[in-house]
Design an enzyme around this catalytic site. Sequence first.
Site, mmCIF file in Angstrom:
data_model
loop_
_atom_site.group_PDB
_atom_site.id
_atom_site.type_symbol
_atom_site.label_atom_id
_atom_site.label_comp_id
_atom_site.label_asym_id
_atom_site.label_seq_id
_atom_site.Cartn_x
_atom_site.Cartn_y
_atom_site.Cartn_z
ATOM 1 N N GLU A 45 0.869 -1.175 0.000
ATOM 2 C CA GLU A 45 0.000 0.000 0.000
ATOM 3 C C GLU A 45 0.906 1.224 0.000
ATOM 4 O O GLU A 45 1.755 1.367 0.885
ATOM 5 C CB GLU A 45 -0.905 -0.018 1.222
ATOM 6 C CG GLU A 45 -1.838 -1.212 1.237
ATOM 7 C CD GLU A 45 -2.509 -1.436 2.585
ATOM 8 O OE1 GLU A 45 -2.184 -0.724 3.564
ATOM 9 O OE2 GLU A 45 -3.345 -2.338 2.654
ATOM 10 N N ARG A 70 -2.988 19.534 14.201
ATOM 11 C CA ARG A 70 -2.746 18.490 13.195
ATOM 12 C C ARG A 70 -3.800 17.410 13.375
ATOM 13 O O ARG A 70 -3.755 16.626 14.327
ATOM 14 C CB ARG A 70 -1.328 17.917 13.342
ATOM 15 C CG ARG A 70 -0.240 18.899 12.985
ATOM 16 C CD ARG A 70 -0.391 19.376 11.567
ATOM 17 N NE ARG A 70 0.836 19.964 11.051
ATOM 18 C CZ ARG A 70 0.957 20.445 9.835
ATOM 19 N NH1 ARG A 70 -0.063 20.417 9.011
ATOM 20 N NH2 ARG A 70 2.098 20.955 9.441
ATOM 21 N N ALA A 82 6.567 24.966 7.244
ATOM 22 C CA ALA A 82 6.640 23.903 6.250
ATOM 23 C C ALA A 82 5.376 23.908 5.404
ATOM 24 O O ALA A 82 4.362 24.492 5.790
ATOM 25 C CB ALA A 82 6.794 22.553 6.935
ATOM 26 N N GLU A 98 6.583 29.345 1.645
ATOM 27 C CA GLU A 98 5.994 28.856 2.895
ATOM 28 C C GLU A 98 6.493 29.645 4.101
ATOM 29 O O GLU A 98 5.719 29.948 5.011
ATOM 30 C CB GLU A 98 6.279 27.365 3.083
ATOM 31 C CG GLU A 98 5.448 26.467 2.214
ATOM 32 C CD GLU A 98 3.953 26.459 2.549
ATOM 33 O OE1 GLU A 98 3.555 26.858 3.671
ATOM 34 O OE2 GLU A 98 3.178 26.035 1.682
ATOM 35 N N GLU A 102 3.681 31.648 6.347
ATOM 36 C CA GLU A 102 3.388 31.234 7.717
ATOM 37 C C GLU A 102 3.974 32.134 8.793
ATOM 38 O O GLU A 102 3.430 32.206 9.895
ATOM 39 C CB GLU A 102 3.867 29.795 7.939
ATOM 40 C CG GLU A 102 3.077 28.790 7.128
ATOM 41 C CD GLU A 102 3.412 27.348 7.459
ATOM 42 O OE1 GLU A 102 4.334 27.097 8.273
ATOM 43 O OE2 GLU A 102 2.743 26.464 6.896
ATOM 44 N N GLU A 144 -6.600 29.902 3.387
ATOM 45 C CA GLU A 144 -7.943 30.075 3.937
ATOM 46 C C GLU A 144 -8.254 29.086 5.061
ATOM 47 O O GLU A 144 -8.936 29.424 6.023
ATOM 48 C CB GLU A 144 -8.958 29.917 2.809
ATOM 49 C CG GLU A 144 -10.345 30.378 3.154
ATOM 50 C CD GLU A 144 -11.251 30.311 1.939
ATOM 51 O OE1 GLU A 144 -12.103 29.396 1.915
ATOM 52 O OE2 GLU A 144 -11.098 31.146 1.044
#
Length: 188
Positions: A45, A70, A82, A98, A102, A144
Amino acid sequence: MHDVQSKNHPFYETTIETKPIFEGRMIALQVDTVRLPNGETATREIVRHPGAVAVLALVGGKMLVVEQFRKALERVQVEIPAGKLDPGEAPEQAAVRELEEETGYRARSIRHLQTFSTSPGFAEELIHLYFADDLEKGEVHLDEEEFLTCEAITPEQADAYIREGRIYDAKTLLAVHLWRAYRQSGEL
């Protein structure tokens, strides 16, 4: 010694069939049937991911970090800036983008430190880690659906955040260790 990237390596698994399972905004999932080195078959997988960037950014001798929720871990974490690579985007450009999105800081220069896999047992994601310490203040431009705060932390705060479990992810743990080495030797 065998070339670890070579299809001639004795551990190489040949793909017989690939079955797409899911394709989303960020990842795709497939199941591969492979021929093992002993001639038997097995399934693997695999999560396909476009790759990501992370930045060890220093301002005034402190490391820039962001705190955010998270969902996959059901927890709030403190991490280095990140984000995911956009289609066709060079990692260095993504790192600069990034960082500014951020933290609000623009990197006048940025240097690649390391590229590493995150979960090689099931995912192809690579993170390109960069270093920046020549920064100028700009503006935060969050996506957003992005909710986070940014702070600049001392080495002692980083150590405390690790002990408390607030810094928990591999890229940030690696960045803290590299920062320690940099503080001791002046080199990365």
